[in-house]
Design a protein around this motif. Structure first.
Motif, PDB file in Angstrom:
ATOM      1  N   LEU A 107       0.808  -1.219   0.000  1.00 52.56           N
ATOM      2  CA  LEU A 107       0.000   0.000   0.000  1.00 52.56           C
ATOM      3  C   LEU A 107       0.842   1.270   0.000  1.00 52.56           C
ATOM      4  CD1 LEU A 107      -2.713  -1.071   2.612  1.00 52.56           C
ATOM      5  CD2 LEU A 107      -2.827  -1.222   0.120  1.00 52.56           C
ATOM      6  N   CYS A 108       2.131   1.161  -0.257  1.00 50.65           N
ATOM      7  CA  CYS A 108       3.022   2.308  -0.053  1.00 50.65           C
ATOM      8  C   CYS A 108       2.809   3.432  -1.057  1.00 50.65           C
ATOM      9  CB  CYS A 108       4.480   1.864  -0.055  1.00 50.65           C
ATOM     10  SG  CYS A 108       5.145   1.443  -1.682  1.00 50.65           S
ATOM     11  N   ARG A 109       2.034   3.196  -2.116  1.00 49.25           N
ATOM     12  CA  ARG A 109       1.748   4.274  -3.070  1.00 49.25           C
ATOM     13  C   ARG A 109       0.338   4.845  -2.886  1.00 49.25           C
ATOM     14  NH1 ARG A 109       3.902   3.066  -9.040  1.00 49.25           N
ATOM     15  NH2 ARG A 109       1.896   1.993  -9.173  1.00 49.25           N
ATOM     16  N   GLN A 110      -0.383   4.387  -1.863  1.00 52.68           N
ATOM     17  CA  GLN A 110      -1.755   4.844  -1.635  1.00 52.68           C
ATOM     18  C   GLN A 110      -1.730   6.240  -1.019  1.00 52.68           C
ATOM     19  OE1 GLN A 110      -3.032   2.409  -3.670  1.00 52.68           O
ATOM     20  NE2 GLN A 110      -4.840   2.609  -2.371  1.00 52.68           N
ATOM     21  N   THR A 111      -2.010   7.225  -1.824  1.00 53.97           N
ATOM     22  CA  THR A 111      -1.861   8.622  -1.406  1.00 53.97           C
ATOM     23  C   THR A 111      -2.679   8.950  -0.166  1.00 53.97           C
ATOM     24  OG1 THR A 111      -1.436   9.270  -3.693  1.00 53.97           O
ATOM     25  CG2 THR A 111      -2.077  11.013  -2.159  1.00 53.97           C
ATOM     26  N   ASP A 112      -3.956   8.587  -0.139  1.00 48.44           N
ATOM     27  CA  ASP A 112      -4.801   8.931   1.012  1.00 48.44           C
ATOM     28  C   ASP A 112      -4.277   8.304   2.299  1.00 48.44           C
ATOM     29  OD1 ASP A 112      -6.420  10.394  -0.646  1.00 48.44           O
ATOM     30  OD2 ASP A 112      -8.014   8.896  -0.774  1.00 48.44           O
ATOM     31  N   LEU A 113      -3.735   7.108   2.201  1.00 48.76           N
ATOM     32  CA  LEU A 113      -3.194   6.425   3.382  1.00 48.76           C
ATOM     33  C   LEU A 113      -1.971   7.164   3.911  1.00 48.76           C
ATOM     34  CD1 LEU A 113      -3.857   3.815   4.993  1.00 48.76           C
ATOM     35  CD2 LEU A 113      -2.132   2.656   3.602  1.00 48.76           C
ATOM     36  N   LEU A 114      -1.069   7.544   3.015  1.00 49.39           N
ATOM     37  CA  LEU A 114       0.133   8.277   3.408  1.00 49.39           C
ATOM     38  C   LEU A 114      -0.214   9.632   4.001  1.00 49.39           C
ATOM     39  CD1 LEU A 114       2.224   7.398   0.241  1.00 49.39           C
ATOM     40  CD2 LEU A 114       2.850   6.743   2.578  1.00 49.39           C
TER      41      LEU A 114
END
Length: 252
Positions: A103-110
């Motif tokens: 999930l390291c490219r999931q913008t909302d998560l970051l």
């Protein structure tokens, strides 16, 4: 006190008793070696291979159990999130919020993790290079993160296998000052054990020592008193009794 970043704990929260057993040993090791080990365990393993696999106690109960560990043992805490709405409640309990590799490219998560003000540890995806992690780091920093860590955990090699390109460590050190080697997930064989992730814990010490040679500033170990009885990542978790000797070798 040694300033090397060390993260350790059982893969998933199985019981309060397990958390106590591991936390007590981490406190003992800290006292002997002058370390400040961060306690890690997951409240929900949302990315298990099979729908029938054990996932953990869930957010509310799991965070309470982690908060109990902090209150009883004074250990800093790390856990992972899989959805952006989890960031705020996790940030109220844990010192470090971890972004899973997939999930390291999931913008909302970051962005959600960054806005908590907690340290954000981003695990490098199995399909990215170390240099590719520039973009997840930028997302977290632009969203206000004060401290971002990166973690190496291997790359896919064909099917059901991982390899580690240790050159990723110095590449990521050009992006952030803290680069951690995940020494147990990197020996996984993803989905390679009849609906479960397999692995080979024999190579955990070598992963750690090789990463140290490449300049890693921290190390991540999933540990369990009886790894083969673990409900997640059983094949690659390190025996708890072997943790002190390995950390001693790393900090010497």
């Amino acid at each position: 006190m040694n300033n090397m970043t060390i993260i350790a704990g059982p893969c998933v929260i199985e019981s309060a008793g397990l958390l106590d057993t591991v936390a007590q040993e981490l406190v003992r090791i800290n006292g002997v070696l002058g370390t400040d080990i961060i306690f890690k365990s997951s409240f929900d393993k949302a990315n298990r291979t099979s729908i029938r696999s054990f996932r953990g106690p869930g957010l509310e109960k799991g965070l309470q159990m982690l908060a109990d560990v902090k209150a009883k043992y004074g250990l800093r805490l790390l856990t992972d999130i899989h959805e952006s709405w989890q960031a705020d409640p996790v940030g109220q309990v844990c010192d470090v919020i971890q972004i899973p590799a997939f999930l390291c490219r999931q913008t909302d998560l970051l962005v959600a993790a960054a806005k908590t003000g907690r340290v954000v540890n981003i695990k490098k995806a199995q399909f990215l290079s170390g240099r590719d992690m520039k973009y997840p780091v930028e997302k977290a920093l632009d969203a206000g993160a004060k401290d971002v860590w990166l973690t190496e955990r291997g790359n896919m090699m064909g099917y059901n296998n991982l390899v580690v390109d240790f050159r990723n460590i110095p590449d990521m050190l050009e992006l952030v000052p803290t680069v951690i080697m995940d020494c147990t997930h990197s020996v996984q064989r993803p989905g390679g054990s009849d609906g479960k992730t397999g692995g080979d814990r024999r190579f955990v010490p070598q992963m750690a020592l090789a990463a140290k040679a490449f300049g890693a500033t921290g190390f991540f170990f999933e540990v369990h008193p009886n790894p083969d009885e673990g409900k997640s990542d059983a094949a690659n978790m390190l025996e708890l009794e072997k943790l002190e000797l390995l950390i001693k070798e790393l900090v010497s």
